[in-house]
Enzyme design. Structure first.
Site, PDB file in Angstrom:
ATOM      1  N   ASP A  48      22.076  19.337  70.034  1.00 22.16           N
ATOM      2  CA  ASP A  48      20.906  18.981  69.208  1.00 22.16           C
ATOM      3  C   ASP A  48      20.868  19.874  67.986  1.00 22.16           C
ATOM      4  OD1 ASP A  48      18.091  17.267  70.074  1.00 22.16           O
ATOM      5  OD2 ASP A  48      18.071  18.498  68.262  1.00 22.16           O
TER       6      ASP A  48
ATOM      7  N   THR B 288       8.329   9.058  72.974  1.00 22.96           N
ATOM      8  CA  THR B 288       8.891  10.314  72.455  1.00 22.96           C
ATOM      9  C   THR B 288       8.146  10.593  71.153  1.00 22.96           C
ATOM     10  OG1 THR B 288      10.542   9.286  71.027  1.00 22.96           O
ATOM     11  CG2 THR B 288      11.179   9.637  73.329  1.00 22.96           C
TER      12      THR B 288
ATOM     13  N   LYS C  33      21.285   0.466  63.393  1.00 20.49           N
ATOM     14  CA  LYS C  33      21.308   0.181  64.834  1.00 20.49           C
ATOM     15  C   LYS C  33      22.051  -1.131  65.132  1.00 20.49           C
ATOM     16  CE  LYS C  33      19.094   3.686  66.704  1.00 20.49           C
ATOM     17  NZ  LYS C  33      19.883   4.721  67.425  1.00 20.49           N
TER      18      LYS C  33
ATOM     19  N   TYR D  93      17.067   1.690  59.352  1.00 16.51           N
ATOM     20  CA  TYR D  93      17.235   1.959  60.789  1.00 16.51           C
ATOM     21  C   TYR D  93      17.763   0.713  61.500  1.00 16.51           C
ATOM     22  CZ  TYR D  93      15.689   3.355  65.518  1.00 16.51           C
ATOM     23  OH  TYR D  93      15.624   3.660  66.853  1.00 16.51           O
TER      24      TYR D  93
HETATM   25  N1  LIG Z   1      11.968   6.328  71.738  1.00 12.53           N
HETATM   26  C1  LIG Z   1      12.190   5.015  71.686  1.00 12.53           C
HETATM   27  O1  LIG Z   1      11.396   4.175  72.148  1.00 12.53           O
HETATM   28  C2  LIG Z   1      13.467   4.508  71.061  1.00 12.53           C
HETATM   29  C3  LIG Z   1      13.609   3.125  70.861  1.00 12.53           C
HETATM   30  C4  LIG Z   1      14.796   2.632  70.353  1.00 12.53           C
HETATM   31  C5  LIG Z   1      15.821   3.529  70.037  1.00 12.53           C
HETATM   32  N2  LIG Z   1      15.637   4.867  70.199  1.00 12.53           N
HETATM   33  C6  LIG Z   1      16.750   5.753  69.854  1.00 12.53           C
HETATM   34  O2  LIG Z   1      16.932   6.700  70.893  1.00 12.53           O
HETATM   35  C7  LIG Z   1      17.484   7.899  70.343  1.00 12.53           C
HETATM   36  C8  LIG Z   1      16.642   9.092  70.762  1.00 12.53           C
HETATM   37  O3  LIG Z   1      15.355   8.991  70.176  1.00 12.53           O
HETATM   38  P1  LIG Z   1      14.057   9.766  70.705  1.00 12.53           P
HETATM   39  O4  LIG Z   1      12.983   8.763  70.734  1.00 12.53           O
HETATM   40  O5  LIG Z   1      14.385  10.523  71.923  1.00 12.53           O
HETATM   41  O6  LIG Z   1      13.788  10.735  69.453  1.00 12.53           O
HETATM   42  P2  LIG Z   1      13.574  12.321  69.333  1.00 12.53           P
HETATM   43  O7  LIG Z   1      13.199  12.583  67.927  1.00 12.53           O
HETATM   44  O8  LIG Z   1      12.661  12.787  70.426  1.00 12.53           O
HETATM   45  O9  LIG Z   1      15.022  12.927  69.643  1.00 12.53           O
HETATM   46  C9  LIG Z   1      16.100  12.816  68.747  1.00 12.53           C
HETATM   47  C10 LIG Z   1      16.824  14.147  68.698  1.00 12.53           C
HETATM   48  O10 LIG Z   1      17.981  14.014  67.854  1.00 12.53           O
HETATM   49  C11 LIG Z   1      18.159  15.244  67.178  1.00 12.53           C
HETATM   50  N3  LIG Z   1      18.965  15.059  65.977  1.00 12.53           N
HETATM   51  C12 LIG Z   1      18.597  14.445  64.815  1.00 12.53           C
HETATM   52  N4  LIG Z   1      19.618  14.473  63.943  1.00 12.53           N
HETATM   53  C13 LIG Z   1      20.661  15.099  64.550  1.00 12.53           C
HETATM   54  C14 LIG Z   1      21.978  15.426  64.150  1.00 12.53           C
HETATM   55  N5  LIG Z   1      22.436  15.101  62.927  1.00 12.53           N
HETATM   56  N6  LIG Z   1      22.795  16.069  65.027  1.00 12.53           N
HETATM   57  C15 LIG Z   1      22.338  16.408  66.270  1.00 12.53           C
HETATM   58  N7  LIG Z   1      21.073  16.123  66.693  1.00 12.53           N
HETATM   59  C16 LIG Z   1      20.247  15.487  65.837  1.00 12.53           C
HETATM   60  C17 LIG Z   1      16.742  15.718  66.857  1.00 12.53           C
HETATM   61  O11 LIG Z   1      16.683  17.117  66.605  1.00 12.53           O
HETATM   62  C18 LIG Z   1      15.977  15.283  68.110  1.00 12.53           C
HETATM   63  O12 LIG Z   1      15.846  16.344  69.047  1.00 12.53           O
HETATM   64  C19 LIG Z   1      17.547   7.683  68.837  1.00 12.53           C
HETATM   65  O13 LIG Z   1      18.835   7.230  68.481  1.00 12.53           O
HETATM   66  C20 LIG Z   1      16.531   6.585  68.615  1.00 12.53           C
HETATM   67  O14 LIG Z   1      16.776   5.879  67.426  1.00 12.53           O
HETATM   68  C21 LIG Z   1      14.481   5.377  70.691  1.00 12.53           C
END
Ligand SMILES: NC(=O)c1ccc[n+]([C@@H]2O[C@H](COP(=O)([O-])OP(=O)(O)OC[C@H]3O[C@@H](n4cnc5c(N)ncnc54)[C@H](O)[C@@H]3O)[C@@H](O)[C@H]2O)c1
Length: 312
Positions: free
Chosen positions: A46, A214, A184, A180
């Protein structure tokens, strides 16, 4: 760490080494904990950035999750690099190999948002979002695949797994999220090609479209974000998405590749993507007006498209 070895047998990822990107928070953290609970050694990556990717990097979140796994009796190492750079992706794969001597599973999950309506979206914000998601998936996948190809050529047949993270926004579109959604959707294309190219080296590549509470979705799921009372099923907990990811990342998912799953709460859905619908072939070039007439006739026979998220 409680593993299924406390119960009837060893965890389904016993002996495997798993990288999870963006595992300092949210879904990635839940995946890392779930893999460790099934016996995997985990590389917790991370960059520790803000919700919009800004705010300065911090090694804190990755370290905290690695410590959490260690405190529970599991094995994990933190990696604080940027997965969307060649050096960061290469050093992440190197961290797994240097620390544990092998790599079995890569979970691409890191990312951030910069939501704006299309007409107000700056080029820099477009680039940042496409970069972290699409390039961030490509670079880690490429470096992991190079390792697995070398292993396969050396006769050490990998049982390798990649789980990429798409989104409902990428599959159906989402208002205010053009960059986004495009990134995706691109991840789905990347998943299909990687599955087709890497199967010969023992690598399976699938994607998930998750939904969970989240920091990224606090506002989107405003009505659903509150955790329920003690003992009730917390439908939007990130950990609900992880069991499918752990299974896809294990040897047990043998034969499953090039697929996209939605995972949310207690529901798992296989997504069925683009496929040919009604079609006509006249065997010669159309005049534009005739092509339009033919297209309208076909559309009358075709199914309706699914609504884009956020369209009222
Ligand atoms: N939460 C949802 O409902 C949801 C829905 C669809 C897709 N997603 C996808 O799931 C994944 C996780 O999302 P989340 O909701 O847990 O978000 P989040 O913000 O809680 O976690 C994402 C993490 O990625 C890290 N990060 C960002 N850029 C980075 C980089 N360049 N290198 C390393 N780490 C990096 C951030 O520091 C963060 O801790 C993402 O790809 C998001 O697009 C989430």
């Amino acid at each position: 760490m409680t593993t299924s070895s406390d119960g009837p047998g060893p965890g389904i990822c016993e002996g495997r080494v798993v990288i999870v990107t963006g595992a300092g928070r949210g879904l990635g953290r839940a995946h890392a904990l779930a893999f460790a609970a099934e016996g995997a050694k985990v590389v917790v990556n991370d960059l520790g950035v803000g919700l919009d990717g800004a705010g300065g990097a911090s090694p804190g979140p990755a370290r905290q999750v690695a410590d959490e796994i260690g405190a529970a009796g599991g094995e994990a190492v933190a990696h604080g690099g940027d997965i969307a750079t060649e050096a960061g992706a290469a050093s992440l794969i190197g961290a797994a190999l240097d620390t544990y001597g092998r790599l079995d599973t890569l979970v691409n999950n890191a990312g951030f948002l910069r939501d704006r309506m299309l007409v107000s979206l700056d080029e820099d914000d477009w680039d940042a979002v496409v970069r972290v998601h699409l390039k961030g998936h490509f670079l880690t996948l490429k470096h992991a695949a190079a390792h697995w190809r070398a292993e396969a050529k050396a006769g050490r047949a990998p049982v390798a797994r990649v789980i990429n993270t798409s989104s409902g926004a990428g599959l159906l579109g989402s208002v205010g999220q053009s960059s986004y959604s495009a990134a995706k959707a691109g991840i789905v294309g990347l998943t299909l090609v990687a599955a087709a190219e890497l199967g010969r080296y023992g690598v399976q590549v699938n994607a998930i479209a998750p939904a969970a509470r989240t920091r990224m979705t606090e506002q989107t799921f405003a009505q659903m974000t509150a955790a329920p009372g003690e003992g009730a099923f917390d439908a939007m907990a990130p950990g609900n998405v992880s069991p499918l990811v752990v299974w896809l990342g294990s040897a047990a998912s043998d034969g499953v590749t090039g697929r996209v799953f939605e995972a949310e709460a207690g529901r798992i859905t296989v997504m069925e993507g683009w496929r040919p619908g009604p079609s006509v072939d006249r065997g010669a070039r159309w005049a534009p007006a005739e092509a339009g007439e033919a297209a309208r006739k076909l559309l009358a026979r075709a199914g309706e498209g699914r609504p884009v998220y956020g369209v009222r």
